[in-house]
Enzyme design. Structure first.
Site, PDB file in Angstrom:
ATOM      1  N   ASN A 271     -10.199  -3.333   1.772  1.00  0.00           N
ATOM      2  CA  ASN A 271      -9.829  -3.288   0.361  1.00  0.00           C
ATOM      3  C   ASN A 271     -11.077  -3.087  -0.491  1.00  0.00           C
ATOM      4  O   ASN A 271     -12.203  -3.100   0.018  1.00  0.00           O
ATOM      5  CB  ASN A 271      -9.126  -4.581  -0.062  1.00  0.00           C
ATOM      6  CG  ASN A 271      -7.753  -4.753   0.553  1.00  0.00           C
ATOM      7  OD1 ASN A 271      -7.031  -3.775   0.759  1.00  0.00           O
ATOM      8  ND2 ASN A 271      -7.384  -5.981   0.860  1.00  0.00           N
TER       9      ASN A 271
ATOM     10  N   HIS B 104       0.828  -1.216   0.000  1.00  0.00           N
ATOM     11  CA  HIS B 104       0.000   0.000   0.000  1.00  0.00           C
ATOM     12  C   HIS B 104       0.862   1.267   0.000  1.00  0.00           C
ATOM     13  O   HIS B 104       0.495   2.285   0.588  1.00  0.00           O
ATOM     14  CB  HIS B 104      -0.951   0.017   1.200  1.00  0.00           C
ATOM     15  CG  HIS B 104      -1.934  -1.115   1.209  1.00  0.00           C
ATOM     16  ND1 HIS B 104      -3.099  -1.087   0.473  1.00  0.00           N
ATOM     17  CD2 HIS B 104      -1.905  -2.318   1.850  1.00  0.00           C
ATOM     18  CE1 HIS B 104      -3.757  -2.223   0.674  1.00  0.00           C
ATOM     19  NE2 HIS B 104      -3.052  -2.983   1.489  1.00  0.00           N
TER      20      HIS B 104
ATOM     21  N   TYR C 225       0.553  -4.751  12.193  1.00  0.00           N
ATOM     22  CA  TYR C 225       0.408  -3.324  11.911  1.00  0.00           C
ATOM     23  C   TYR C 225       1.171  -2.450  12.904  1.00  0.00           C
ATOM     24  O   TYR C 225       1.801  -1.466  12.523  1.00  0.00           O
ATOM     25  CB  TYR C 225      -1.075  -2.936  11.863  1.00  0.00           C
ATOM     26  CG  TYR C 225      -1.687  -3.156  10.500  1.00  0.00           C
ATOM     27  CD1 TYR C 225      -2.086  -2.096   9.710  1.00  0.00           C
ATOM     28  CD2 TYR C 225      -1.852  -4.444   9.983  1.00  0.00           C
ATOM     29  CE1 TYR C 225      -2.633  -2.291   8.452  1.00  0.00           C
ATOM     30  CE2 TYR C 225      -2.400  -4.658   8.736  1.00  0.00           C
ATOM     31  CZ  TYR C 225      -2.790  -3.574   7.970  1.00  0.00           C
ATOM     32  OH  TYR C 225      -3.326  -3.786   6.724  1.00  0.00           O
TER      33      TYR C 225
ATOM     34  N   HIS D 198      -4.624   0.727  11.622  1.00  0.00           N
ATOM     35  CA  HIS D 198      -4.385  -0.509  12.367  1.00  0.00           C
ATOM     36  C   HIS D 198      -5.727  -1.191  12.616  1.00  0.00           C
ATOM     37  O   HIS D 198      -6.621  -0.594  13.228  1.00  0.00           O
ATOM     38  CB  HIS D 198      -3.710  -0.190  13.702  1.00  0.00           C
ATOM     39  CG  HIS D 198      -3.163  -1.379  14.418  1.00  0.00           C
ATOM     40  ND1 HIS D 198      -3.779  -2.608  14.438  1.00  0.00           N
ATOM     41  CD2 HIS D 198      -2.035  -1.537  15.162  1.00  0.00           C
ATOM     42  CE1 HIS D 198      -3.072  -3.457  15.151  1.00  0.00           C
ATOM     43  NE2 HIS D 198      -2.008  -2.836  15.606  1.00  0.00           N
TER      44      HIS D 198
END
Length: 721
Positions: A151, A78, A365, A342
């Site tokens: 997503n 990302h 994360y 996160h």
């Protein structure tokens, strides 16, 4: 003698070391960084095969820790993103399902920051790569930050976080020459996929047009994992999160995506920025699929399996609010680049499940932010700061911004009056859902995770014939670039278990037959010691298709043309009435008109007035627009006929199935498109070619109605391979 023996022992050790550490990485046992041989690299350690992952799993922690710290400061995945500020507003339905404070009052709004991204490419790659798109939302609630990190595709490639580093290593550029960039058409990716049948559902989505969206504003978002919602009665329900775009779901075609990358690699970034800057605020509805606790096991799939959807025909999506993005960032680095999402950032009323991919992300994360942002104090960066009061005993560290006063930095204490004190649940204190767990520690997956093809088949069979053709062509392109024959053969074997005709159509271009007996790759539903000893669960044949899975049949596509970009091809002598009448009609419907002229400043209309030019015809392509219109004016048309770019613009617009309109003399310019000459005059509108001669008075309304259909896929029939 002793010295000689010692030297011999050292020499023998060196030889043994060389024998077991070949430079090409072959003939070795897998080990941890400390040399411990690994028995199972495919499954994290869990409390039961459907239980939560355990913190004591040092093999998983070492693997993910190393993976998370591989690159700085760019995100490992990302990396290329774009973001915006906005707000979320719940409706009356929201409070029924969760006690989360930001869902209680329909008259309240919660600030949000949303980041969209591609996954595989570096920061300098193109927006238009065939890739999953990240859709991460940070809610700044009064109870703390809630991050819905998802997503634009509702599932994922793998079932267990133990395989995430492997997936990303496989899809990233190959390490010996760092190619290809932001693409999956290479051996290492398909080698991995061909050995991971659990990825087949995701492959169908990734090879569909979902992976090349028209705009961030025109794509769905999903939470991917199954979460929990907790209501005021402390009752738990399972939930899948959905973002439904107001503008519908739309994509570009592959040839168009390739050309957009050359014309404007920042296409998605620019689209989002300019829409907000122009007051066209993107909007999504937040929907939930809520499954009562008692219904956890009633489906033919496992709710905890991140490679599975809950079909909307089985559990409808209930809308619980809307999100509007209405402000661009002030500083890209300070906000878009430094924002830290996160999935572990939750609030009372929302909780986790034992999804093994989600469980790994909860560790990963935080670990990633420590590497990328350089400090455990990343939460103090302005874009990451909560608006809720923050009081704890965490102190100091690199880049600390908070100035803590007083002498107490521990709990319990009496010197500080016991403050800050722990909040009771009734006072808004967070408490994890009291789920009973009674299981053995194992590195296995539940057998309910073992069906890898039913939903891949459901997705493929739910597509229109046009969309199926696009999937076939995407697989042909990708697998044609794979150099190792065995990988192609394994992939055809997997595709044949999704749909035999699909596999045969791909095989036709590859020049190899579909295997009669498909190879059975590793069965990741069981532990490593059992690989090959257990057949996968028989395929469950779904009796229905799902219109929600098709972008063309999806009910989200309501026919609006709001924010669609229309190119007007103009030169000196253009008919001002023709331009203004069509422009007024389009802008009234929310579309955006751009005047494309023969210079970069202004042109003269037939009545001698000045018409401002938005783009020089030499700098644009039809792939940057949703439709093309040619106003009337003989002098203008004669000048456009001399422009070398005109045939390219019109032929690409036709090839990509976009609406093309022309008025009076403008119709003559359509002769540049040879394919149009093969369509009878009576059939032009059916093919999205909207024309007006002296007798047609409905040009504007016909053009708008045609644009509302988005594309005219009928044109692809003579263009098929």
């Amino acid at each position: 003698m002793k010295e000689k023996d010692a030297k011999g022992t050292v020499e023998n050790a060196k030889q043994a070391d060389l024998a077991h550490n070949k430079s090409d990485g072959t003939d070795q046992f897998m080990t941890t960084a400390q040399g411990l041989k690994v028995n199972d690299d495919n499954n994290s350690l869990k409390a039961g095969d459907r239980g939560p992952s355990l913190l004591e799993d040092f093999i998983l922690r070492e693997k993910i820790t190393h993976f998370d710290h591989e690159r700085i400061p760019e995100r490992i995945v990302h990396a290329r993103g774009s973001a915006a500020h906005g707000y979320f507003q719940p409706n009356a339905e929201a409070a029924k399902y969760s006690k989360a404070g930001f869902l209680q009052d329909p008259n309240s709004t919660t600030p949000v920051f949303v980041r969209f991204s591609t996954v595989a490419g570096f920061r300098g790659s193109t927006d238009m790569a065939r890739d999953v798109r990240g859709f991460a939302v940070k809610f700044y609630t009064q109870e703390g930050n809630f991050d819905l990190v998802g997503n634009n595709i509702p599932i994922f490639f793998i079932q267990d976080a133990a395989k995430f580093p492997d997936l990303v290593h496989a899809v990233k550029p190959e390490p010996h020459h760092e190619m290809p960039q932001a693409a999956s058409a290479h051996d290492t990716f398909w080698d991995f996929i061909s050995l991971m049948p659990e990825s087949m559902h995701m492959i169908m989505w990734a090879m569909s047009d979902r992976a090349i969206p028209r705009s961030y504003r025109m794509m769905e978002g999903f939470g991917v994992h199954t979460f929990r919602l907790i209501n005021e009665k402390n009752e738990s329900s399972f939930v899948k999160f959905h973002w439904k775009p107001k503008l519908g779901t739309h994509a570009v075609v592959w040839d168009e995506a390739v050309k957009i990358s050359g014309n404007d690699p920042d296409f998605h970034r620019r689209d989002l920025w300019e829409a907000i800057d122009g007051g066209i605020f993107p909007e999504w509805e937040l929907g939930v699929q809520v499954i009562p606790e008692a219904d956890e096991h009633k489906f033919d799939f496992d709710l905890l399996d991140p490679t599975k959807i809950v079909p909307e025909e089985l559990v409808p999506v209930t809308i619980i609010g809307k999100m509007v993005l209405n402000r661009n960032p002030d500083n890209f680095f300070a906000e878009t680049e430094q924002v830290a999402f996160h999935p572990g950032h939750i609030v009372p009323g929302i909780d986790f499940t034992n999804d093994p991919l989600l469980q790994g992300r909860l560790f990963s994360y935080t670990d990633t932010q420590l590497s990328r942002l350089g400090s455990p104090n990343f939460h103090e960066i302005p874009i990451n700061r909560t608006i809720a009061p923050m009081h704890n005993h965490q102190r100091d560290g690199h880049m600390r911004q908070e100035i803590n006063v007083g002498r107490v930095s521990y709990h319990p204490n009496s010197l500080g009056g016991g403050c800050p004190y722990q909040a009771k649940i009734a006072e808004g204190g967070f408490a994890s859902f009291n789920e009973r767990i009674d299981a053995k520690k194992v590195r296995e997956r539940s057998e309910s995770f073992a069906d890898h093809f039913s939903q891949a088949k459901l997705f493929y069979e739910s597509q229109t014939a046009v969309e199926q053709d696009h999937i076939i062509n995407a697989l042909r392109f990708e697998l044609s670039k794979v150099e190792v024959p065995a990988i192609r053969e394994r992939m055809l074997g997997l595709l044949s278990q999704v749909d035999q005709k699909l596999a045969e159509s791909v095989a036709l271009v590859l020049g190899i037959p579909v295997p009669k007996s498909p190879e059975k790759p590793m069965n990741h539903g069981v532990g490593a010691d059992h690989v090959g000893k257990q057949e996968p669960k028989p395929i469950v044949k779904y009796a229905q298709t799902s219109d929600a899975l098709s972008m063309i049949k999806n009910k989200l596509n309501s026919g609006t043309i709001e924010s669609r970009m229309v190119a007007f091809l103009c030169a000196d002598g253009v008919d001002a009435t023709s331009v203004n009448k069509m422009k007024d009609a389009l802008t009234k419907e929310g579309a955006v008109v751009k005047i494309i002229g023969t210079n970069s400043t202004a042109i003269k209309t037939a009545d001698g007035k000045e018409l401002k030019v938005d783009h020089n015809i030499l700098t644009v392509s039809s792939v940057l627009f949703d439709a093309v219109f040619i106003p009337s004016g003989k002098q203008s048309i004669d000048a456009l006929k001399d422009q070398e770019k005109i045939p390219e613009i019109l032929n690409d617009a036709f090839k990509h199935c976009k609406v093309i309109g022309a008025e009076k003399e403008g119709i003559d310019l359509l002769n540049e498109v040879k394919a149009i000459n093969n369509i009878s005059e009576q059939k032009l509108a059916e093919h999205g070619i909207i024309t007006k001669d002296a007798n047609n008075q409905n040009l504007a309304s016909d053009f708008i109605n045609a644009m509302a259909q988005h594309r005219f896929w009928i044109r692809e029939k003579p263009l098929k391979i």
